[in-house]
Design an enzyme around this catalytic site. Structure first.
Site, PDB file in Angstrom:
ATOM      1  N   ASN A 292       0.910  -1.183   0.248  1.00  0.00           N
ATOM      2  CA  ASN A 292       0.104   0.079   0.091  1.00  0.00           C
ATOM      3  C   ASN A 292       0.965   1.231   0.101  1.00  0.00           C
ATOM      4  OD1 ASN A 292       1.086   0.028   2.595  1.00  0.00           O
ATOM      5  ND2 ASN A 292      -0.764  -0.165   3.554  1.00  0.00           N
TER       6      ASN A 292
ATOM      7  N   ASP B 282      -4.348  -2.346  -0.424  1.00  0.00           N
ATOM      8  CA  ASP B 282      -4.146  -2.520   0.766  1.00  0.00           C
ATOM      9  C   ASP B 282      -4.742  -3.964   1.313  1.00  0.00           C
ATOM     10  OD1 ASP B 282      -4.657  -2.094   3.711  1.00  0.00           O
ATOM     11  OD2 ASP B 282      -4.350   0.161   3.375  1.00  0.00           O
TER      12      ASP B 282
ATOM     13  N   TYR C  71       2.831  -5.870  19.392  1.00  0.00           N
ATOM     14  CA  TYR C  71       3.352  -6.389  18.008  1.00  0.00           C
ATOM     15  C   TYR C  71       3.492  -7.982  18.000  1.00  0.00           C
ATOM     16  CZ  TYR C  71       7.019  -7.596  14.566  1.00  0.00           C
ATOM     17  OH  TYR C  71       7.727  -7.979  13.557  1.00  0.00           O
TER      18      TYR C  71
ATOM     19  N   ASN D  54      17.088  -9.734  14.885  1.00  0.00           N
ATOM     20  CA  ASN D  54      17.290  -8.120  14.382  1.00  0.00           C
ATOM     21  C   ASN D  54      17.726  -8.301  12.844  1.00  0.00           C
ATOM     22  OD1 ASN D  54      16.832  -7.914  17.309  1.00  0.00           O
ATOM     23  ND2 ASN D  54      17.132  -5.677  16.854  1.00  0.00           N
TER      24      ASN D  54
ATOM     25  N   HIS E 121      15.317   2.219  14.163  1.00  0.00           N
ATOM     26  CA  HIS E 121      16.269   1.008  14.469  1.00  0.00           C
ATOM     27  C   HIS E 121      17.638   1.402  14.760  1.00  0.00           C
ATOM     28  CE1 HIS E 121      12.895  -0.959  12.259  1.00  0.00           C
ATOM     29  NE2 HIS E 121      13.142  -1.864  13.122  1.00  0.00           N
TER      30      HIS E 121
ATOM     31  N   ARG F 149      21.260  -8.393  21.451  1.00  0.00           N
ATOM     32  CA  ARG F 149      20.404  -8.358  20.336  1.00  0.00           C
ATOM     33  C   ARG F 149      21.154  -9.449  19.347  1.00  0.00           C
ATOM     34  NH1 ARG F 149      17.278  -7.259  23.177  1.00  0.00           N
ATOM     35  NH2 ARG F 149      15.504  -5.690  23.038  1.00  0.00           N
TER      36      ARG F 149
ATOM     37  N   GLY G 187       8.957  -2.419  26.480  1.00  0.00           N
ATOM     38  CA  GLY G 187       8.583  -3.521  25.589  1.00  0.00           C
ATOM     39  C   GLY G 187      10.121  -3.987  25.079  1.00  0.00           C
TER      40      GLY G 187
HETATM   41  N1  UFG Z   1      17.947   0.899  20.751  1.00  0.00           N
HETATM   42  C1  UFG Z   1      18.684   2.191  21.440  1.00  0.00           C
HETATM   43  N2  UFG Z   1      18.749   3.411  20.941  1.00  0.00           N
HETATM   44  C2  UFG Z   1      17.637   3.712  19.766  1.00  0.00           C
HETATM   45  C3  UFG Z   1      17.109   2.636  18.991  1.00  0.00           C
HETATM   46  C4  UFG Z   1      17.428   1.288  19.597  1.00  0.00           C
HETATM   47  O1  UFG Z   1      19.233   1.898  22.612  1.00  0.00           O
HETATM   48  O2  UFG Z   1      17.799   4.590  19.315  1.00  0.00           O
HETATM   49  C5  UFG Z   1      18.293  -0.197  21.377  1.00  0.00           C
HETATM   50  C6  UFG Z   1      16.807  -1.033  21.736  1.00  0.00           C
HETATM   51  O3  UFG Z   1      16.701  -0.801  22.964  1.00  0.00           O
HETATM   52  C7  UFG Z   1      17.314  -2.515  21.559  1.00  0.00           C
HETATM   53  C8  UFG Z   1      18.199  -2.421  20.484  1.00  0.00           C
HETATM   54  O4  UFG Z   1      18.827  -1.086  20.292  1.00  0.00           O
HETATM   55  O5  UFG Z   1      17.864  -3.019  22.435  1.00  0.00           O
HETATM   56  C9  UFG Z   1      17.581  -2.663  19.080  1.00  0.00           C
HETATM   57  O6  UFG Z   1      16.220  -1.871  18.765  1.00  0.00           O
HETATM   58  P1  UFG Z   1      15.855  -1.933  17.327  1.00  0.00           P
HETATM   59  O7  UFG Z   1      14.781  -0.888  17.326  1.00  0.00           O
HETATM   60  O8  UFG Z   1      16.793  -1.941  16.199  1.00  0.00           O
HETATM   61  O9  UFG Z   1      15.215  -3.209  17.009  1.00  0.00           O
HETATM   62  P2  UFG Z   1      14.271  -4.054  18.234  1.00  0.00           P
HETATM   63  O10 UFG Z   1      15.005  -4.995  18.947  1.00  0.00           O
HETATM   64  O11 UFG Z   1      13.427  -3.171  18.979  1.00  0.00           O
HETATM   65  O12 UFG Z   1      13.259  -4.680  17.039  1.00  0.00           O
HETATM   66  C10 UFG Z   1      13.499  -5.566  15.880  1.00  0.00           C
HETATM   67  C11 UFG Z   1      12.237  -5.195  14.940  1.00  0.00           C
HETATM   68  C12 UFG Z   1      11.415  -6.065  15.379  1.00  0.00           C
HETATM   69  C13 UFG Z   1      11.631  -7.406  16.134  1.00  0.00           C
HETATM   70  C14 UFG Z   1      12.591  -7.532  17.177  1.00  0.00           C
HETATM   71  C15 UFG Z   1      12.915  -8.584  17.262  1.00  0.00           C
HETATM   72  O13 UFG Z   1      12.053  -4.101  14.718  1.00  0.00           O
HETATM   73  O14 UFG Z   1      10.290  -6.320  14.589  1.00  0.00           O
HETATM   74  O15 UFG Z   1      13.777  -6.648  16.453  1.00  0.00           O
HETATM   75  O16 UFG Z   1      14.072  -8.776  18.318  1.00  0.00           O
HETATM   76  F1  UFG Z   1      10.512  -7.926  16.555  1.00  0.00           F
END
Ligand code: UFG
Length: 329
Positions: free
Chosen positions: A32, A51, A142, A171, A188, A220, A282
Site C-alpha cells: 500500500n 491495501d 506487536y 534483528n 532502528h 540482540r 517492551g
Molecule cells: N536502541 C537504542 N537506541 C535507539 C534505538 C534502539 O538503544 O535509538 C536499542 C533498543 O533498545 C534495542 C536495540 O537497540 O535493545 C535494537 O533496537 P531496534 O529498534 O533496532 O530493534 P528491536 O530489537 O526493537 O526490534 C527489532 C524489530 C522487531 C522485532 C525485534 C525482534 O524491529 O520487529 O527486532 O528482536 F520484533
C-alpha cells in the site's frame, strides 16, 4: 514458482523479492506504499498497489493473477515500541489484514505461505539461545499480533491443508547496494547510528544501561537481510516435502547496544557520540536465536554472519543513499 510478496516495497520484502527473481521465480508485489517505497520494488516484479484491509482489491488481485503458488507475507506494522503506544494498529490491523489475505489465498487454492514472524514472541525465555520450542510469551502487542497470525496459520492448515513456515526474525539489518533500510521515522539502532556518522543526527540515545547484561545495555542477535531472504526462499522450496514448521533466524551471537555503536565507530571512522537515556518499554534484555533447526532442516547457513560486515554493507547503502529512496526516485 509464482510468488505473491506482500510488503514487497518494504525493507525485507523488497530485498527478498529481488532474491526470488534472481533465483528464477515470478514475483507479484502487493504494497500500500504506506511505509514501503515504489523505487524499492524490483522492476521485473509485477506491482499491485493495494491495501490488505481492502478485501475487494485482494479478490481482484487473485482473479487477475491466477495460479499463485505461494505467498510471502511481510506487510505489517513492525515496531515493538509503537505497538506499546498504539496496540490496535497491531492487535486489530496486523491480524485482520493477515486474515483477509489468508481467506483470499484459501479461496484461490494457494497452498504455501511464509510468514514474517518475530523474536518478540519470546519475552521471558527460559533458555538462551532461544529455540523454536521455547514457550511463547509475546513481549508487546506487536509480538502478540504475530503469535495470533501463527495461530491463524495453524487453522488454515487444519481446515484448508495450507502448508506454512513461520520465520521468527531476530534483528534484521544490513543492506544491499541497490536496496536498503529507509523508515520514516527511523527507529532502528543500526540506521540511526549511521545517520549520526553521516552528520544527520548529533548523537545516538542508548535506551537503558541498567539491564542484566555484560555492559548493562540490551543484547540482540543481528542477522543480515540477505540471509533472511535466503531463509525464505529455502523455506518455500522445502514446504511440499517437509510440511509446516516454525524457525528462529539469527546468527546465534548477541551484541550489546554499546558493542554495536563501537562497531559502527570502527567501520565509519566517526566518533558517534552517545547519550544514555531511559529504557524503552517492551524491550527485553537479551534475545539470541538458536537457528539449529533451520540449519539442520533447510541447510541454511548465514553468508554474512559478522557484525562488522553487516555494518559495512549498511554503511555503503547509507553513504550512497543518504536520504534513502528519495535519492533514487
Ligand atoms: N536502541 C537504542 N537506541 C535507539 C534505538 C534502539 O538503544 O535509538 C536499542 C533498543 O533498545 C534495542 C536495540 O537497540 O535493545 C535494537 O533496537 P531496534 O529498534 O533496532 O530493534 P528491536 O530489537 O526493537 O526490534 C527489532 C524489530 C522487531 C522485532 C525485534 C525482534 O524491529 O520487529 O527486532 O528482536 F520484533
Amino acid at each position: 514458482m509464482k510468488v505473491l510478496v506482500t510488503g514487497g516495497a518494504g525493507y525485507i520484502g523488497s530485498i527478498t523479492s529481488a532474491e526470488l527473481l534472481a533465483a528464477g521465480h515470478e514475483v507479484i508485489v502487493l504494497d500500500n506504499l504506506y511505509q514501503g517505497h515504489r523505487a524499492a520494488v524490483p522492476p521485473e516484479a509485477t506491482f499491485v498497489e493495494a491495501d490488505l484491509a481492502d478485501r475487494g482489491a485482494l479478490a481482484r488481485l487473485f482473479a487477475e493473477h491466477p495460479g499463485i503458488d505461494g505467498i510471502m507475507h511481510f506487510a505489517s506494522y513492525t515496531l515493538v515500541g509503537e505497538s506499546m503506544e498504539k496496540p490496535f494498529l497491531y492487535l486489530r490491523d496486523n491480524v485482520v489484514n493477515a486474515a483477509n489475505l489468508l481467506e483470499a489465498a484459501a479461496a484461490n487454492g494457494v497452498e504455501r505461505f511464509i510468514l514474517s514472524s518475530t523474536a518478540n514472541l519470546f519475552d521471558d525465555p527460559e533458555r538462551m539461545p532461544i529455540a523454536e520450542d521455547e514457550r511463547i510469551v509475546p513481549g508487546s502487542p506487536y509480538g502478540e499480533s504475530k503469535a495470533m497470525i501463527e495461530r491463524l496459520l495453524h487453522w488454515m492448515e487444519r481446515v484448508h491443508g495450507m502448508r506454512y513456515t513461520a520465520l521468527r526474525y531476530f534483528n534484521a539489518c544490513g543492506d544491499t547496494p541497490g536496496r536498503g533500510e529507509d523508515h520514516d521515522p527511523e527507529t532502528h539502532l543500526i540506521p540511526l547510528v549511521l545517520q549520526v556518522a553521516l552528520g544527520q543526527r548529533d548523537h545516538i540515545s542508548i535506551f537503558g544501561d541498567d539491564y542484566p547484561t555484560r555492559d548493562g545495555t540490551c543484547v540482540r542477535d543481528y542477522v543480515h537481510v540477505l540471509d533472511l531472504a535466503q531463509a525464505h526462499i529455502l523455506a518455500l522450496g522445502a514446504l511440499d516435502e517437509r510440511g509446516s514448521s516454525r524457525y528462529n533466524i539469527g546468527n546465534g551471537e548477541g551484541y550489546t547496544v554499546l558493542e554495536v555503536i563501537e562497531t559502527a565507530r570502527k567501520v565509519t571512522g566517526h566518533p558517534i557520540p552517545s547519550i544514555v537515556g531511559p529504557r524503552r518499554p517492551g524491550d527485553p534484555a537479551t534475545l539470541i536465536a538458536s537457528s539449529d533447526a533451520l540449519r539442520r532442516d533447510l541447510g541454511w547457513a548465514p553468508r554474512h554472519p559478522k557484525l562488522e560486515d553487516i555494518m559495512a554493507s549498511a554503511w555503503a547503502w547509507h553513504q550512497s543513499h543518504p536520504h534513502g529512496y528519495a535519492d533514487s526516485e
